[in-house]
Design a protein around this motif. Structure first.
Motif, PDB file in Angstrom:
ATOM      1  N   LEU A 102      12.798  -4.836  11.429  1.00 36.05           N
ATOM      2  CA  LEU A 102      11.953  -3.645  11.323  1.00 36.05           C
ATOM      3  C   LEU A 102      11.308  -3.266  12.658  1.00 36.05           C
ATOM      4  N   PRO A 103      12.005  -3.382  13.777  1.00 36.92           N
ATOM      5  CA  PRO A 103      11.364  -3.094  15.070  1.00 36.92           C
ATOM      6  C   PRO A 103      11.043  -1.616  15.273  1.00 36.92           C
ATOM      7  N   ASP A 104      11.748  -0.739  14.543  1.00 42.24           N
ATOM      8  CA  ASP A 104      11.557   0.692  14.731  1.00 42.24           C
ATOM      9  C   ASP A 104      10.746   1.335  13.604  1.00 42.24           C
ATOM     10  N   VAL A 105      10.169   0.519  12.737  1.00 41.41           N
ATOM     11  CA  VAL A 105       9.379   1.040  11.616  1.00 41.41           C
ATOM     12  C   VAL A 105       7.895   0.922  11.948  1.00 41.41           C
ATOM     13  N   SER A 106       7.170   1.992  11.710  1.00 40.97           N
ATOM     14  CA  SER A 106       5.732   1.983  11.948  1.00 40.97           C
ATOM     15  C   SER A 106       5.065   0.853  11.166  1.00 40.97           C
ATOM     16  N   GLY A 107       4.206   0.103  11.854  1.00 32.96           N
ATOM     17  CA  GLY A 107       3.512  -1.000  11.204  1.00 32.96           C
ATOM     18  C   GLY A 107       2.640  -0.541  10.062  1.00 32.96           C
ATOM     19  N   VAL A 108       1.931   0.568  10.245  1.00 35.28           N
ATOM     20  CA  VAL A 108       1.073   1.088   9.188  1.00 35.28           C
ATOM     21  C   VAL A 108       1.904   1.549   7.998  1.00 35.28           C
ATOM     22  N   ALA A 109       3.033   2.187   8.273  1.00 38.61           N
ATOM     23  CA  ALA A 109       3.896   2.655   7.187  1.00 38.61           C
ATOM     24  C   ALA A 109       4.447   1.483   6.389  1.00 38.61           C
ATOM     25  N   ALA A 110       4.949   0.481   7.078  1.00 34.41           N
ATOM     26  CA  ALA A 110       5.506  -0.687   6.394  1.00 34.41           C
ATOM     27  C   ALA A 110       4.430  -1.402   5.571  1.00 34.41           C
ATOM     28  N   SER A 111       3.238  -1.517   6.128  1.00 37.13           N
ATOM     29  CA  SER A 111       2.153  -2.181   5.421  1.00 37.13           C
ATOM     30  C   SER A 111       1.748  -1.404   4.176  1.00 37.13           C
ATOM     31  N   SER A 112       1.661  -0.086   4.291  1.00 33.80           N
ATOM     32  CA  SER A 112       1.228   0.726   3.153  1.00 33.80           C
ATOM     33  C   SER A 112       2.230   0.635   2.008  1.00 33.80           C
ATOM     34  N   ILE A 113       3.514   0.657   2.326  1.00 33.26           N
ATOM     35  CA  ILE A 113       4.537   0.550   1.281  1.00 33.26           C
ATOM     36  C   ILE A 113       4.492  -0.829   0.637  1.00 33.26           C
ATOM     37  N   ALA A 114       4.361  -1.869   1.471  1.00 32.09           N
ATOM     38  CA  ALA A 114       4.307  -3.235   0.950  1.00 32.09           C
ATOM     39  C   ALA A 114       3.095  -3.424   0.042  1.00 32.09           C
ATOM     40  N   LEU A 115       1.959  -2.884   0.426  1.00 34.61           N
ATOM     41  CA  LEU A 115       0.755  -2.991  -0.394  1.00 34.61           C
ATOM     42  C   LEU A 115       0.930  -2.254  -1.719  1.00 34.61           C
ATOM     43  N   PHE A 116       1.511  -1.065  -1.653  1.00 35.81           N
ATOM     44  CA  PHE A 116       1.716  -0.284  -2.878  1.00 35.81           C
ATOM     45  C   PHE A 116       2.655  -1.012  -3.830  1.00 35.81           C
ATOM     46  N   VAL A 117       3.756  -1.546  -3.307  1.00 29.11           N
ATOM     47  CA  VAL A 117       4.725  -2.253  -4.149  1.00 29.11           C
ATOM     48  C   VAL A 117       4.070  -3.476  -4.791  1.00 29.11           C
ATOM     49  N   THR A 118       3.304  -4.237  -4.008  1.00 34.71           N
ATOM     50  CA  THR A 118       2.652  -5.429  -4.549  1.00 34.71           C
ATOM     51  C   THR A 118       1.636  -5.056  -5.618  1.00 34.71           C
ATOM     52  N   ALA A 119       0.889  -3.983  -5.390  1.00 34.03           N
ATOM     53  CA  ALA A 119      -0.081  -3.536  -6.394  1.00 34.03           C
ATOM     54  C   ALA A 119       0.620  -3.131  -7.685  1.00 34.03           C
ATOM     55  N   VAL A 120       1.756  -2.451  -7.580  1.00 33.07           N
ATOM     56  CA  VAL A 120       2.502  -2.036  -8.765  1.00 33.07           C
ATOM     57  C   VAL A 120       3.024  -3.253  -9.521  1.00 33.07           C
ATOM     58  N   VAL A 121       3.506  -4.254  -8.785  1.00 32.34           N
ATOM     59  CA  VAL A 121       4.039  -5.460  -9.419  1.00 32.34           C
ATOM     60  C   VAL A 121       2.973  -6.159 -10.255  1.00 32.34           C
ATOM     61  N   TYR A 122       1.750  -6.230  -9.722  1.00 30.39           N
ATOM     62  CA  TYR A 122       0.700  -6.982 -10.405  1.00 30.39           C
ATOM     63  C   TYR A 122      -0.168  -6.130 -11.331  1.00 30.39           C
ATOM     64  N   ALA A 123       0.014  -4.818 -11.303  1.00 28.55           N
ATOM     65  CA  ALA A 123      -0.803  -3.935 -12.138  1.00 28.55           C
ATOM     66  C   ALA A 123      -0.727  -4.280 -13.626  1.00 28.55           C
ATOM     67  N   PRO A 124       0.462  -4.523 -14.195  1.00 29.76           N
ATOM     68  CA  PRO A 124       0.504  -4.833 -15.639  1.00 29.76           C
ATOM     69  C   PRO A 124      -0.275  -6.088 -16.022  1.00 29.76           C
ATOM     70  N   PHE A 125      -0.427  -7.003 -15.080  1.00 31.86           N
ATOM     71  CA  PHE A 125      -1.151  -8.247 -15.366  1.00 31.86           C
ATOM     72  C   PHE A 125      -2.651  -8.119 -15.055  1.00 31.86           C
ATOM     73  N   ALA A 126      -2.981  -7.254 -14.085  1.00 31.38           N
ATOM     74  CA  ALA A 126      -4.367  -7.139 -13.646  1.00 31.38           C
ATOM     75  C   ALA A 126      -5.160  -6.120 -14.450  1.00 31.38           C
ATOM     76  N   LEU A 127      -4.548  -4.987 -14.787  1.00 30.88           N
ATOM     77  CA  LEU A 127      -5.286  -3.918 -15.446  1.00 30.88           C
ATOM     78  C   LEU A 127      -5.916  -4.347 -16.773  1.00 30.88           C
ATOM     79  N   PRO A 128      -5.229  -5.117 -17.608  1.00 32.57           N
ATOM     80  CA  PRO A 128      -5.891  -5.540 -18.860  1.00 32.57           C
ATOM     81  C   PRO A 128      -7.111  -6.429 -18.629  1.00 32.57           C
ATOM     82  N   ARG A 129      -7.231  -7.004 -17.449  1.00 32.80           N
ATOM     83  CA  ARG A 129      -8.359  -7.895 -17.163  1.00 32.80           C
ATOM     84  C   ARG A 129      -9.516  -7.179 -16.478  1.00 32.80           C
TER      85      ARG A 129
END
Length: 299
Positions: free
Chosen positions: A170-197
């Motif tokens: 990922l040398p040509d990918v913006s660090g902020v862009a890569a981080s934002s996508i990674a954070l969004f994906v991780t939040a989506v993955v854990y949302a079904p387990f976290a939201l009920p709590r």
């Protein structure tokens, strides 16, 4: 390292010295999955709008395979594992164990043919840094359960290999862009387990909730942007030497803010860690010309 490199290095050492304490406070009242979801949601809410507004989203998504690998290795796996481990391990011991990251990173770089040479001076620096952490925190794993220790071990592997994905794939990918996508994906993955709590937030202390917010704002959104810039400035192996300073920062904050005692271990360990970091990040004379990856100005 250059002045910019040292500035980024010291900033990351300070910022990522905070999470061990914040996670320990948060998991006292909140489930680990809620802590991970919260920090990712806050971080994504800050970084993703910038990524969309600047047109960086589509170029980053074109590299979705390595971006997904980075997400799993840096966030989705390690952050839940750390939160789980700190339910029973002390934050100090967790920080000490995570300090094995530079050694695992050096091994991974060797196996992948990374061009960043691991000289005797740098090996000596890493050993000094580890010795300083042991002097600083002690090595007391008596009574520690196997599963939390295994969780930290898997975290170490993830943290050690994720920067290699950044520098090689990922040398040509913006660090902020890569981080934002990674954070969004991780939040989506854990949302079904976290939201009920989330209805249990009313029973959580304000300190625990604030810890999650700070984790998202400072230790996630800001830190990831700086971490990408640091990797591209000094390389993945040198960037990971911050894991030696992180526990020292955590202990110093305890002395300064919580009136914890200034121990002999602190007096001996901190100078040894600083010397170890200096040697571990020492840039030897290059054998030949090496390509220099582009620096993400936005980070």
């Amino acid at each position: 390292m250059s002045r910019r490199g040292w500035t980024l290095f010291l900033a990351m050492s300070l910022i990522w010295g905070l999470p061990y304490l914040l996670i320990k406070v948060a998991v006292a009242d909140l489930a680990p999955v809620v802590v991970v979801f919260g920090r990712c949601a806050v971080g994504a809410a800050l970084l993703l709008p910038w990524t969309v507004a600047t047109g960086q989203l589509r170029p980053a998504l074109r590299r979705w395979r390595p971006l997904l690998a980075f997400t799993v290795l840096e966030m989705t796996g390690p952050w839940l594992l750390l939160a789980y481990a700190e339910q029973s391990l002390s934050s100090s011991l967790t920080g000490l164990l995570v300090a094995a990251v530079p050694f695992v990173a050096a091994l991974a770089a060797r196996l992948t043919g990374d061009e960043d040479r691991l000289t005797r001076v740098r090996v000596a620096g890493m050993l000094l840094g580890l010795a300083g952490i042991v002097a600083l925190l002690g090595l007391d794993i008596e009574g520690a359960q196997l599963l939390p220790l295994a969780a930290v071990a898997l975290t170490v592997v993830g943290y050690a290999t994720a920067p290699l994905v950044i520098s090689h794939r990922l040398p040509d990918v913006s660090g902020v862009a890569a981080s934002s996508i990674a954070l969004f994906v991780t939040a989506v993955v854990y949302a079904p387990f976290a939201l009920p709590r989330l209805d249990r937030l009313d029973d959580a202390s304000g300190t625990a909730v604030l810890s999650v917010v700070v984790l998202g704002l400072v230790c996630t959104a800001l830190a990831l942007a700086l971490f990408f810039a640091l990797i591209r400035e000094v390389g993945p192996q040198r960037a990971l030497v911050i894991t030696f300073l992180n526990p020292a920062v955590a202990v110093l904050l305890g002395v300064a803010l919580l009136d914890e005692p200034f121990t002999l271990g602190l007096a001996i360990g901190l100078p040894v860690i600083l010397l170890g970091c200096l040697l571990a990040t020492w840039r030897s004379r290059p054998r030949g010309a090496m390509p220099v990856p582009a620096i993400d100005a936005a980070a």
